[in-house]
Design an enzyme around this catalytic site. Structure first.
Site, short mmCIF file in Angstrom:
data_model
loop_
_atom_site.label_atom_id
_atom_site.label_comp_id
_atom_site.label_asym_id
_atom_site.label_seq_id
_atom_site.Cartn_x
_atom_site.Cartn_y
_atom_site.Cartn_z
N ALA A 1 37.88 -34.92 -11.00
CA ALA A 1 39.18 -35.35 -9.79
C ALA A 1 40.35 -35.50 -9.32
CB ALA A 1 39.21 -36.99 -9.76
N ASP A 2 39.89 -34.66 -10.42
CA ASP A 2 41.68 -33.35 -10.78
C ASP A 2 41.97 -32.84 -9.74
OD1 ASP A 2 44.19 -33.29 -12.82
OD2 ASP A 2 43.49 -31.35 -11.75
N ILE A 3 43.21 -33.10 -8.64
CA ILE A 3 43.40 -31.80 -7.51
C ILE A 3 43.65 -30.97 -7.86
CG2 ILE A 3 45.49 -32.57 -7.52
CD1 ILE A 3 43.03 -32.29 -4.67
#
Length: 155
Positions: A127-129
């Site tokens: 989920a890390d942008i």
């Protein structure tokens, strides 16, 4: 423990600001060691963190919520509810589920800790942008990849 605290400090803030907060945290909570005429910060033990003045952390620009999370997980380590050796022995999804029981730990933080702190080589905080942006660029998507796409790519 250290990777968990770093992850909590870095949640939802710019990397440069997170770095400044990390150094402030070390100065406020940790000790220093002198080597070759230089002082180096030593990461604090959970017991030291629990003794830290929460109002001083606020003055160092820690949000009340973030300092609360840090205190809560430190207390859980001290009283044995959060045992990293036990977590390391669990299958990945069970380890994530266990970490998610603690305030301040979401899936991204749990996956980060498994990957960076506990040596789970097949775990990624999808989920890390930043990771999603790079994956979208490197895989020619022309946009930021979704969390699912990052998970599919890493599979």
């Amino acid at each position: 423990y250290e990777s968990l605290i770093w992850a909590i400090i870095g949640q939802q803030i710019h990397v440069a600001f997170a770095r400044r907060l990390k150094y402030r945290f070390l100065e406020h909570c940790g000790d220093q060691v002198r080597m070759d005429g230089h002082l180096y910060p030593v990461f604090p033990e959970p017991e030291q963190v629990l003794l830290a003045d929460q109002q001083k952390l606020a003055a160092l620009q820690f949000s009340r919520q973030k300092s609360g999370y840090i205190a809560a997980v430190s207390a859980a380590v001290v009283d044995g509810r959060l045992n990293f050796d036990a977590i390391r022995a669990l299958p990945q999804e069970q380890a994530i589920s266990h970490l998610l029981k603690f305030r301040g730990i979401g899936r991204w933080t749990a996956e980060y800790v498994l990957m960076r702190g506990l040596g789970y080589s097949d775990c990624i905080p999808a989920a890390d942008i930043g990771l999603r942006k790079v994956a979208g660029e490197l895989y020619g998507l022309g946009r930021t990849a979704s969390e699912k796409e990052v998970r599919d790519i890493t599979e």
